[in-house]
Design an enzyme around this catalytic site. Sequence first.
Site, mmCIF file in Angstrom:
data_model
loop_
_atom_site.group_PDB
_atom_site.id
_atom_site.type_symbol
_atom_site.label_atom_id
_atom_site.label_comp_id
_atom_site.label_asym_id
_atom_site.label_seq_id
_atom_site.Cartn_x
_atom_site.Cartn_y
_atom_site.Cartn_z
ATOM 1 N N GLY A 1 0.823 -1.214 0.000
ATOM 2 C CA GLY A 1 0.000 0.000 0.000
ATOM 3 C C GLY A 1 0.848 1.251 0.000
ATOM 4 O O GLY A 1 1.969 1.249 0.512
ATOM 5 N N ARG B 1 4.469 -16.043 -6.216
ATOM 6 C CA ARG B 1 3.058 -16.468 -6.265
ATOM 7 C C ARG B 1 2.302 -15.469 -7.126
ATOM 8 O O ARG B 1 1.538 -14.648 -6.646
ATOM 9 C CB ARG B 1 2.476 -16.534 -4.844
ATOM 10 C CG ARG B 1 2.858 -17.826 -4.116
ATOM 11 C CD ARG B 1 2.520 -17.783 -2.652
ATOM 12 N NE ARG B 1 3.365 -16.853 -1.925
ATOM 13 C CZ ARG B 1 4.652 -17.101 -1.595
ATOM 14 N NH1 ARG B 1 5.218 -18.242 -1.914
ATOM 15 N NH2 ARG B 1 5.358 -16.187 -0.957
ATOM 16 N N ASP C 1 5.737 -5.443 5.557
ATOM 17 C CA ASP C 1 6.145 -6.815 5.877
ATOM 18 C C ASP C 1 5.999 -7.761 4.684
ATOM 19 O O ASP C 1 6.866 -8.610 4.465
ATOM 20 C CB ASP C 1 5.381 -7.339 7.107
ATOM 21 C CG ASP C 1 3.879 -7.299 6.920
ATOM 22 O OD1 ASP C 1 3.416 -6.665 5.963
ATOM 23 O OD2 ASP C 1 3.163 -7.908 7.740
ATOM 24 N N GLY C 2 4.912 -7.592 3.907
ATOM 25 C CA GLY C 2 4.717 -8.462 2.737
ATOM 26 C C GLY C 2 5.841 -8.293 1.727
ATOM 27 O O GLY C 2 6.419 -9.276 1.241
ATOM 28 N N THR D 1 5.118 1.848 6.200
ATOM 29 C CA THR D 1 3.705 1.583 6.458
ATOM 30 C C THR D 1 3.175 2.535 7.509
ATOM 31 O O THR D 1 3.874 2.862 8.488
ATOM 32 C CB THR D 1 3.397 0.142 6.933
ATOM 33 O OG1 THR D 1 2.029 0.089 7.346
ATOM 34 C CG2 THR D 1 4.253 -0.321 8.079
ATOM 35 N N ASP E 1 0.994 1.627 9.434
ATOM 36 C CA ASP E 1 0.590 0.761 10.555
ATOM 37 C C ASP E 1 1.674 0.650 11.626
ATOM 38 O O ASP E 1 1.394 0.227 12.740
ATOM 39 C CB ASP E 1 0.274 -0.656 10.052
ATOM 40 C CG ASP E 1 -0.777 -0.655 8.961
ATOM 41 O OD1 ASP E 1 -1.583 0.294 8.920
ATOM 42 O OD2 ASP E 1 -0.792 -1.600 8.151
ATOM 43 N N ASP F 1 3.974 -1.541 11.925
ATOM 44 C CA ASP F 1 3.967 -2.913 12.444
ATOM 45 C C ASP F 1 5.079 -3.802 11.873
ATOM 46 O O ASP F 1 5.014 -5.024 11.983
ATOM 47 C CB ASP F 1 2.601 -3.577 12.172
ATOM 48 C CG ASP F 1 2.287 -3.689 10.681
ATOM 49 O OD1 ASP F 1 3.047 -3.135 9.855
ATOM 50 O OD2 ASP F 1 1.284 -4.342 10.343
ATOM 51 N N GLY G 1 -4.535 0.335 10.577
ATOM 52 C CA GLY G 1 -3.504 -0.264 11.423
ATOM 53 C C GLY G 1 -3.408 -1.766 11.325
ATOM 54 O O GLY G 1 -2.577 -2.380 11.985
ATOM 55 N N ARG G 2 -4.336 -2.366 10.581
ATOM 56 C CA ARG G 2 -4.371 -3.839 10.447
ATOM 57 C C ARG G 2 -4.411 -4.530 11.808
ATOM 58 O O ARG G 2 -5.251 -4.213 12.603
ATOM 59 C CB ARG G 2 -3.166 -4.311 9.618
ATOM 60 C CG ARG G 2 -3.491 -4.379 8.161
ATOM 61 C CD ARG G 2 -2.545 -5.187 7.375
ATOM 62 N NE ARG G 2 -1.175 -5.166 7.835
ATOM 63 C CZ ARG G 2 -0.233 -5.953 7.367
ATOM 64 N NH1 ARG G 2 -0.515 -6.803 6.415
ATOM 65 N NH2 ARG G 2 0.986 -5.889 7.815
#
Length: 365
Positions: A16, A84, A120-121, A142, A144, A146, A187-188
């Site tokens: 994002g 993927r 993180d992804g 991010t 977030d 996190d 913030g997920r």
Amino acid sequence: MAKTSLKRIGVLTGGGDCPGLNAVIRAVTKTLIHDEEVEIVGFLDGYEGLVLNRYVRLDWKAVSNILTLGGTILGTSNTANPMRWAEKKGTKIVIRDRSHDALHTFRRHRLDGLVVIGGDGSMAIAGELAERGVPVVGVPKTIDNDVCGTEMTFGFQTAVGVATDALDRLHTTASAHHRVMVAEVMGRYAGWLALHSGIAGGADIILIPEIPFRWDAVFESIRDRARRGKRFSIICVAEGARPAGGDMIIQRRVEGSPDPIRLGGVGRLVAGSVEQKTGVECRATTLGYIQRGGTPCSFDRVFATSLGHRAAQLVSEGHWGRMASWQRGQLSDVALEDVAGGCRKVGPADPLLAIARSVGTSFCE
Ligand code: F6P
């Protein structure tokens, strides 16, 4: 700094968007051109550009005047993953490994390394590419906050500012109409954004994923304020907050994304329940993407520039497989394998929890 034999470095932004992405692109590019005279290849739309060989050349001019710009001049994608790769076949989504295409693009440009700016992804994907032989350096982004291995991500402080401003504005309507106003922030699975903006905006109740809330405590807290003559209340709720024994509210699924779950809706649930149980008029506002958009605040401009500079240093020093980070009040770096797959949450001993409680804020645990 002494020049090394580096010739060409790739850069991409993944996941994002977030205020400060362009500041990092600018810092990485300018530092590497200044210190190493390398050529920079910017891949478009995250890992999609690496797989499909879509790119632009980034020189000094291309990254001038972008420091204050929101979004990313390179574009981004929160679904593209070389390992993927999701493709639509009729109505079905087929997943296949296209890492060989990513590696082919990397070699075709004769790159010496790749700088990945993402959450993180994106860091997990960077780690997988590193295992396949791509020299990678990461920069954590991010709103977030996190990402593991760093005590702060760039973009977070801007989002806190936006959410705080929204809480200030909600205060005026709450006070004029004697209402309970609920603000749902992003913030997920982490409550950093709700915790910081809730404290900054003087929220009476803060609900975060790390502390499942009790409905009774929420209602009692509102009633208690009313008994004390407080005719309005502000609730700041993280999108990942959930009642004890209950689940997070899923708004939608984005197939092909590293984490397909998109949260949302708990704000409206809280507002509806509070109005029903306490009889106090209640309204919910979801801040949504407003928190991610626009120009980075001054802190994030400095922080993103510093992280970008650190990433360029890691590249120059050949410290591959690492992510620039912020630890104990200093710029630092951490191994990508210690970052991937984790989510940094608000710990039970976080000092801000006690600080919030000491000024009367309830987490309704
Ligand atoms: O990670 C940033 C974030 O804005 C989260 O706070 C939110 O849950 C998610 O991204 C929304 O993602 P998308 O842009 O896919 O809707």
